[in-house]
Write an enzyme that holds these catalytic residues in place. Structure first.
Site, PDB file in Angstrom:
ATOM      1  CG  ASN A  71      -0.301  -0.168   2.518  1.00  0.00           C
ATOM      2  OD1 ASN A  71       0.172  -1.263   2.810  1.00  0.00           O
ATOM      3  ND2 ASN A  71      -0.215   0.881   3.319  1.00  0.00           N
ATOM      4  CE  LYS A  72       3.580   2.780   5.359  1.00  0.00           C
ATOM      5  NZ  LYS A  72       3.359   3.571   6.556  1.00  0.00           N
ATOM      6  NE  ARG A 127       0.070  -2.984   9.095  1.00  0.00           N
ATOM      7  CZ  ARG A 127       0.876  -2.806  10.108  1.00  0.00           C
ATOM      8  NH1 ARG A 127       0.906  -3.687  11.089  1.00  0.00           N
ATOM      9  NH2 ARG A 127       1.679  -1.762  10.161  1.00  0.00           N
ATOM     10  CG  ASP A 185      -1.753  -8.592   9.896  1.00  0.00           C
ATOM     11  OD1 ASP A 185      -0.542  -8.890   9.943  1.00  0.00           O
ATOM     12  OD2 ASP A 185      -2.338  -7.978  10.796  1.00  0.00           O
ATOM     13  CG  ASN A 214       7.787  -4.304   0.456  1.00  0.00           C
ATOM     14  OD1 ASN A 214       8.825  -3.680   0.297  1.00  0.00           O
ATOM     15  ND2 ASN A 214       6.667  -3.720   0.893  1.00  0.00           N
ATOM     16  CB  SER A 249      17.869  -4.179   5.380  1.00  0.00           C
ATOM     17  OG  SER A 249      18.536  -3.086   5.966  1.00  0.00           O
ATOM     18  CE1 TYR A 288      13.765  -3.126   9.075  1.00  0.00           C
ATOM     19  CE2 TYR A 288      16.148  -2.993   8.796  1.00  0.00           C
ATOM     20  CZ  TYR A 288      14.876  -2.933   8.255  1.00  0.00           C
ATOM     21  OH  TYR A 288      14.715  -2.693   6.911  1.00  0.00           O
ATOM     22  CE  LYS A 314      13.923  -6.166   6.581  1.00  0.00           C
ATOM     23  NZ  LYS A 314      13.013  -6.454   5.468  1.00  0.00           N
ATOM     24  CE  LYS A 351      14.793  11.388  -1.212  1.00  0.00           C
ATOM     25  NZ  LYS A 351      16.022  11.892  -0.664  1.00  0.00           N
TER      26      LYS A 351
HETATM   27  N1  LIG Z   1      13.405   2.300   3.366  1.00  0.00           N
HETATM   28  C1  LIG Z   1      14.632   1.795   3.401  1.00  0.00           C
HETATM   29  O1  LIG Z   1      15.642   2.534   3.402  1.00  0.00           O
HETATM   30  C2  LIG Z   1      14.836   0.319   3.407  1.00  0.00           C
HETATM   31  C3  LIG Z   1      16.163  -0.163   3.379  1.00  0.00           C
HETATM   32  C4  LIG Z   1      16.371  -1.527   3.369  1.00  0.00           C
HETATM   33  C5  LIG Z   1      15.288  -2.385   3.375  1.00  0.00           C
HETATM   34  N2  LIG Z   1      14.019  -1.900   3.425  1.00  0.00           N
HETATM   35  C6  LIG Z   1      12.913  -2.840   3.419  1.00  0.00           C
HETATM   36  O2  LIG Z   1      11.994  -2.482   2.395  1.00  0.00           O
HETATM   37  C7  LIG Z   1      10.699  -2.984   2.735  1.00  0.00           C
HETATM   38  C8  LIG Z   1       9.664  -1.889   2.579  1.00  0.00           C
HETATM   39  O3  LIG Z   1       9.953  -0.865   3.505  1.00  0.00           O
HETATM   40  P1  LIG Z   1       9.557   0.661   3.274  1.00  0.00           P
HETATM   41  O4  LIG Z   1      10.770   1.427   3.517  1.00  0.00           O
HETATM   42  O5  LIG Z   1       8.808   0.804   2.022  1.00  0.00           O
HETATM   43  O6  LIG Z   1       8.612   0.895   4.549  1.00  0.00           O
HETATM   44  P2  LIG Z   1       7.132   1.478   4.722  1.00  0.00           P
HETATM   45  O7  LIG Z   1       6.899   2.598   3.788  1.00  0.00           O
HETATM   46  O8  LIG Z   1       6.995   1.690   6.183  1.00  0.00           O
HETATM   47  O9  LIG Z   1       6.204   0.257   4.255  1.00  0.00           O
HETATM   48  C9  LIG Z   1       6.114  -0.910   5.005  1.00  0.00           C
HETATM   49  C10 LIG Z   1       4.932  -1.700   4.489  1.00  0.00           C
HETATM   50  O10 LIG Z   1       4.823  -2.912   5.269  1.00  0.00           O
HETATM   51  C11 LIG Z   1       3.493  -3.000   5.701  1.00  0.00           C
HETATM   52  N3  LIG Z   1       3.321  -3.839   6.891  1.00  0.00           N
HETATM   53  C12 LIG Z   1       3.828  -3.668   8.126  1.00  0.00           C
HETATM   54  N4  LIG Z   1       3.390  -4.644   8.937  1.00  0.00           N
HETATM   55  C13 LIG Z   1       2.602  -5.450   8.183  1.00  0.00           C
HETATM   56  C14 LIG Z   1       1.859  -6.614   8.443  1.00  0.00           C
HETATM   57  N5  LIG Z   1       1.811  -7.167   9.668  1.00  0.00           N
HETATM   58  N6  LIG Z   1       1.173  -7.201   7.435  1.00  0.00           N
HETATM   59  C15 LIG Z   1       1.198  -6.658   6.195  1.00  0.00           C
HETATM   60  N7  LIG Z   1       1.854  -5.535   5.886  1.00  0.00           N
HETATM   61  C16 LIG Z   1       2.551  -4.938   6.878  1.00  0.00           C
HETATM   62  C17 LIG Z   1       3.050  -1.567   5.938  1.00  0.00           C
HETATM   63  O11 LIG Z   1       1.643  -1.488   6.043  1.00  0.00           O
HETATM   64  P3  LIG Z   1       0.916  -0.286   6.878  1.00  0.00           P
HETATM   65  O12 LIG Z   1       0.844   0.885   5.955  1.00  0.00           O
HETATM   66  O13 LIG Z   1      -0.414  -0.878   7.214  1.00  0.00           O
HETATM   67  O14 LIG Z   1       1.763  -0.017   8.087  1.00  0.00           O
HETATM   68  C18 LIG Z   1       3.606  -0.953   4.658  1.00  0.00           C
HETATM   69  O15 LIG Z   1       2.772  -1.251   3.573  1.00  0.00           O
HETATM   70  C19 LIG Z   1      10.821  -3.532   4.152  1.00  0.00           C
HETATM   71  O16 LIG Z   1      11.043  -4.925   4.089  1.00  0.00           O
HETATM   72  C20 LIG Z   1      12.079  -2.850   4.677  1.00  0.00           C
HETATM   73  O17 LIG Z   1      12.689  -3.582   5.706  1.00  0.00           O
HETATM   74  C21 LIG Z   1      13.762  -0.553   3.444  1.00  0.00           C
END
Ligand SMILES: NC(=O)c1ccc[n+]([C@@H]2O[C@H](COP(=O)([O-])OP(=O)(O)OC[C@H]3O[C@@H](n4cnc5c(N)ncnc54)[C@H](OP(=O)(O)O)[C@@H]3O)[C@@H](O)[C@H]2O)c1
Length: 309
Positions: free
Chosen positions: A20-21, A43, A69, A96, A177, A233, A237, A265
């Site tokens: 979703n985001k 979720r 979820d 993801n 990550s 975290y 991971k 971001k």
């Molecule tokens: N951003 C970075 O710099 C970075 C770096 C390395 C790895 N990552 C990885 O990239 C992936 C995406 O992260 P992001 O940065 O895009 O974060 P984000 O914008 O916070 O998105 C996280 C997503 O996971 C969902 N989520 C959390 N708990 C959940 C659950 N129990 N069931 C289903 N969905 C759930 C969230 O849903 P809600 O909207 O409902 O909370 C949201 O859609 C993650 O695996 C993160 O560890 C990110």
């Protein structure tokens, strides 16, 4: 008519968790743009439906929504049933969804969710330093981190394995990550075990995570050689990557890989990242769409295979 049947059997069916985001939404957009039928999962039904609406507005009509979820067994089972009855197979699973495993703290001069401009002039290290200064590691948040990022990923994967096995080219892409690299562990024996993909078992991984939780509760994280900053975290991971390597060994017909999207971001990084979600997602999608017969059990970083250490 024949052509329709031909193309529908050759269209990739992809599931993205947490679609979703952030990076997940962008992965959905790019996969759909590459011709895949994408099951965008979230979720929260309303957030998921709004995200699908947004992608339909861009002309990507092959994106459909299903609630998921990753911490809820019945939600996972409902998704598996839906995929089975609608498609009878799954070609790509992008794991993801994740949480930070920490509690963000409000920085009065930045705010709880700062705009990206707040970080201008700061390099990557300074931005991570800011994130670390403005969070608290609590037992509940750490437990939630393991529950979502490791067990959620594992349980979704296991439930969808039969469908992935029904694909002629089943792929699992775990969004990993750099924080999950084993270099953050100072306990050499732990590091060795987690890196020994040939001997490590899922049962042993569970035991190690149980030890982490007990050490966290006892305040013994540093003393026992676990990562000290963003501990849960990083541990979750690292465990997710180890599980991907175990699975790659057990299921040679599948391609099971991990990919680091870079520092992006999003809400997770409180907009402190250096890359846009589009840039981060493109790294994930590149691995999802690798030519058939490529590597399995690998970590990709910046378009290349990288070390888990
Ligand atoms: N951003 C970075 O710099 C970075 C770096 C390395 C790895 N990552 C990885 O990239 C992936 C995406 O992260 P992001 O940065 O895009 O974060 P984000 O914008 O916070 O998105 C996280 C997503 O996971 C969902 N989520 C959390 N708990 C959940 C659950 N129990 N069931 C289903 N969905 C759930 C969230 O849903 P809600 O909207 O409902 O909370 C949201 O859609 C993650 O695996 C993160 O560890 C990110």
């Amino acid at each position: 008519m024949e052509e329709t049947i031909f193309s529908s059997t050759h269209t990739r069916i992809a599931v993205v968790t947490g679609g979703n985001k952030g990076i997940g939404l962008e992965v959905c957009r790019q996969l759909a743009g590459n011709g895949a039928t994408v099951v965008l999962t979230a979720r929260d039904e309303a957030k998921g439906a709004a995200a699908v609406e947004k992608l339909h507005g861009l002309g990507l009509s092959s994106v459909i929504f299903h609630q998921l979820d990753v911490t809820d067994a019945s939600s996972i089972a409902r998704l598996a049933e839906f995929l089975e009855s609608r498609f009878g197979r799954l070609d790509v699973l992008v794991n993801n969804a994740a949480v930070g495993g920490i509690v963000p703290v409000d920085d009065p001069s930045f705010g709880l969710l700062p705009t990206e401009e707040k970080f201008s002039g700061m390099d990557g290290h300074q931005r991570i330093e800011w994130m670390w200064k403005n969070c608290r590691q609590t037992y509940d948040a750490a437990k939630a981190g393991l529950k979502t990022n490791y067990y959620g990923t594992k349980n979704v994967t296991e439930a969808l394995l039969p469908l992935l096995q029904s694909s002629s080219d089943g792929r699992i892409v775990n969004v990993a990550s750099s924080f999950g690299l084993l270099r953050f562990f100072t306990n050499e024996e732990l590091k060795r075990e987690l890196n020994d993909a040939d001997s490590l078992s899922e049962e042993r991984l569970d035991e190690l995570l149980g030890m982490f939780v007990r050490d966290f509760e006892a305040g013994a994280v540093a003393e026992r050689g676990w990562p000290t900053e963003f501990s849960a975290y990083k541990v979750a991971k690292a465990a997710m990557s180890a599980y991907a390597r175990i699975l790659a060994r057990k299921r040679p017909a599948l391609r099971v890989n991990c990919v680091d999207p870079g520092y992006v971001k999003t809400d997770l990084t409180r907009n402190s990242g250096l890359l846009t979600p589009e840039e981060g997602a493109s790294r994930v999608v590149a691995v999802a769409l690798l030519p058939a017969g490529g590597p399995t059990g690998a970590l990709f970083d910046g378009g290349k295979e990288a070390s888990f250490v």
